[in-house]
Design a protein around this motif. Structure first.
Motif, short mmCIF file in Angstrom:
data_model
loop_
_atom_site.label_atom_id
_atom_site.label_comp_id
_atom_site.label_asym_id
_atom_site.label_seq_id
_atom_site.Cartn_x
_atom_site.Cartn_y
_atom_site.Cartn_z
N VAL A 66 0.86 -1.18 0.00
CA VAL A 66 0.00 0.00 0.00
C VAL A 66 0.90 1.23 0.00
CG1 VAL A 66 -2.03 -1.00 1.12
CG2 VAL A 66 -0.24 0.00 2.51
N VAL A 67 0.43 2.28 -0.64
CA VAL A 67 1.11 3.57 -0.66
C VAL A 67 0.19 4.55 0.06
CG1 VAL A 67 2.06 5.41 -2.10
CG2 VAL A 67 2.26 3.02 -2.82
N VAL A 68 0.64 5.04 1.21
CA VAL A 68 -0.19 5.87 2.08
C VAL A 68 0.35 7.30 2.09
CG1 VAL A 68 -1.12 6.14 4.41
CG2 VAL A 68 -0.62 3.84 3.52
N ARG A 69 -0.53 8.25 1.80
CA ARG A 69 -0.14 9.66 1.83
C ARG A 69 0.18 10.10 3.25
NH1 ARG A 69 -4.42 12.98 -1.73
NH2 ARG A 69 -3.12 14.71 -1.00
N THR A 76 -5.59 12.81 -5.58
CA THR A 76 -4.43 13.00 -6.44
C THR A 76 -4.05 11.66 -7.04
OG1 THR A 76 -2.23 14.02 -6.54
CG2 THR A 76 -2.69 12.67 -4.62
N PHE A 77 -3.35 11.68 -8.19
CA PHE A 77 -3.00 10.42 -8.84
C PHE A 77 -1.97 9.68 -8.01
CE2 PHE A 77 -1.00 7.49 -11.75
CZ PHE A 77 -2.12 6.94 -12.37
N MET A 78 -2.27 8.42 -7.71
CA MET A 78 -1.39 7.57 -6.91
C MET A 78 -1.36 6.18 -7.52
SD MET A 78 -2.65 8.50 -3.05
CE MET A 78 -1.34 7.52 -2.29
N GLY A 79 -0.29 5.44 -7.21
CA GLY A 79 -0.21 4.07 -7.66
C GLY A 79 0.59 3.20 -6.72
N ALA A 80 0.19 1.94 -6.61
CA ALA A 80 0.92 0.91 -5.87
C ALA A 80 1.17 -0.22 -6.85
CB ALA A 80 0.11 0.42 -4.67
N TYR A 81 2.44 -0.66 -6.97
CA TYR A 81 2.84 -1.65 -7.98
C TYR A 81 3.71 -2.71 -7.30
CZ TYR A 81 1.71 2.55 -10.64
OH TYR A 81 1.09 3.68 -11.13
N LEU A 82 3.39 -3.98 -7.52
CA LEU A 82 4.10 -5.07 -6.86
C LEU A 82 4.21 -6.25 -7.81
CD1 LEU A 82 5.20 -6.31 -4.16
CD2 LEU A 82 2.82 -6.91 -3.63
N ARG A 99 -6.33 9.12 0.17
CA ARG A 99 -5.52 8.62 1.30
C ARG A 99 -4.47 7.58 0.91
NH1 ARG A 99 -2.75 9.62 5.37
NH2 ARG A 99 -2.80 8.18 7.07
N TYR A 100 -4.86 6.54 0.17
CA TYR A 100 -3.88 5.50 -0.17
C TYR A 100 -4.25 4.78 -1.45
CZ TYR A 100 -7.06 2.02 1.95
OH TYR A 100 -8.14 1.22 2.25
N ALA A 101 -3.20 4.20 -2.08
CA ALA A 101 -3.36 3.32 -3.24
C ALA A 101 -3.06 1.91 -2.79
CB ALA A 101 -2.42 3.73 -4.37
N GLY A 102 -3.74 0.95 -3.37
CA GLY A 102 -3.59 -0.44 -2.96
C GLY A 102 -4.80 -0.82 -2.12
N PRO A 103 -4.76 -1.96 -1.54
CA PRO A 103 -3.65 -2.91 -1.52
C PRO A 103 -3.56 -3.73 -2.80
CG PRO A 103 -5.49 -3.75 -0.23
CD PRO A 103 -5.89 -2.38 -0.70
N TRP A 115 8.89 -3.50 -5.94
CA TRP A 115 7.73 -2.71 -5.56
C TRP A 115 7.97 -1.24 -5.84
CZ3 TRP A 115 8.62 -0.67 -0.26
CH2 TRP A 115 9.74 -1.22 0.36
N ARG A 116 6.88 -0.57 -6.16
CA ARG A 116 6.97 0.82 -6.59
C ARG A 116 5.77 1.59 -6.07
NH1 ARG A 116 7.46 0.75 -12.68
NH2 ARG A 116 9.56 0.15 -12.10
N GLY A 117 6.00 2.83 -5.69
CA GLY A 117 4.92 3.72 -5.27
C GLY A 117 4.98 5.01 -6.07
N ARG A 118 3.82 5.58 -6.30
CA ARG A 118 3.76 6.82 -7.08
C ARG A 118 2.73 7.77 -6.46
NH1 ARG A 118 2.18 7.58 -13.49
NH2 ARG A 118 2.15 9.84 -13.41
N VAL A 119 3.11 9.04 -6.39
CA VAL A 119 2.19 10.12 -6.05
C VAL A 119 2.46 11.23 -7.04
CG1 VAL A 119 1.44 11.78 -4.31
CG2 VAL A 119 2.19 9.49 -3.60
N ASP A 120 1.47 11.53 -7.87
CA ASP A 120 1.64 12.48 -8.98
C ASP A 120 2.83 12.04 -9.83
OD1 ASP A 120 -0.61 14.08 -8.51
OD2 ASP A 120 0.46 15.27 -7.02
N SER A 121 3.84 12.88 -9.98
CA SER A 121 5.00 12.52 -10.81
C SER A 121 6.16 11.95 -9.99
CB SER A 121 5.48 13.74 -11.60
OG SER A 121 5.88 14.76 -10.71
N THR A 122 6.00 11.84 -8.68
CA THR A 122 7.06 11.31 -7.83
C THR A 122 6.93 9.79 -7.75
OG1 THR A 122 7.07 13.33 -6.52
CG2 THR A 122 8.12 11.40 -5.54
N VAL A 123 8.03 9.09 -8.06
CA VAL A 123 8.03 7.62 -8.06
C VAL A 123 9.20 7.13 -7.22
CG1 VAL A 123 8.21 5.55 -9.50
CG2 VAL A 123 7.01 7.57 -10.36
N ALA A 124 8.95 6.11 -6.42
CA ALA A 124 10.01 5.43 -5.67
C ALA A 124 9.92 3.94 -5.98
CB ALA A 124 9.85 5.67 -4.17
N SER A 125 11.07 3.30 -6.17
CA SER A 125 11.09 1.89 -6.55
C SER A 125 12.12 1.13 -5.72
CB SER A 125 11.45 1.74 -8.03
OG SER A 125 10.53 2.41 -8.84
#
Length: 132
Positions: A66-69, A76-82, A99-103, A115-125
């Motif tokens: 899960v990606v939690v703000r 806002t655009f969000m993504g959870a990738y696994l 609030r969150y993307a996922g589970p 695993w990857r998380g995204r909020v708008d244009s910010t991505v962490a992998s």
């Protein structure tokens, strides 16, 4: 009288310096709230910029992400990738959330996960983690 004026001046100067050194509190990080369901425990986490935290959880061979703000707000655009590291495509949940993307869930017994998380244009992998 001079001594008390000097002492007062010194105390005022020290208070002024201490007051100017006080910094604004940093944005609080999100916390995992059981979004993956009963039995899932957090095994890893990572920041998604300063906006959110992604939480990787595990329960009996299943990984969940899960990606939690950090602060709830307007959608806002969000993504959870696994995914298992050995496969190409991610299981994903993306869209406009407050609030969150996922589970999202992946059975990854004896495998590493990406695993990857995204909020708008910010991505962490994260790649090849939590093997086993």
């Amino acid at each position: 009288m001079k001594l008390s004026k000097l002492a007062l001046a010194g105390m005022l100067a020290a208070a002024s310096v201490a007051g100017s050194m006080t910094a604004a509190a940093p944005a609080s990080a999100a916390s995992y709230g059981g979004e993956c369901g009963a039995g899932y425990a957090v095994v890893n986490s990572a920041a998604v910029g300063g906006d959110a935290t992604m939480f990787l959880t595990y329960n009996n061979g299943w990984n969940c992400l899960v990606v939690v703000r950090n602060t709830q707000g307007s959608a806002t655009f969000m993504g959870a990738y696994l995914k298992k590291s050995s496969v190409e495509s991610f299981t994903k949940d993306e869209g406009y959330f407050t609030r969150y993307a996922g589970p999202v869930y992946v059975l990854a017994t004896d495998s590493c996960v990406d695993w990857r998380g995204r909020v708008d244009s910010t991505v962490a992998s994260k790649y090849g983690t939590n093997c086993g």
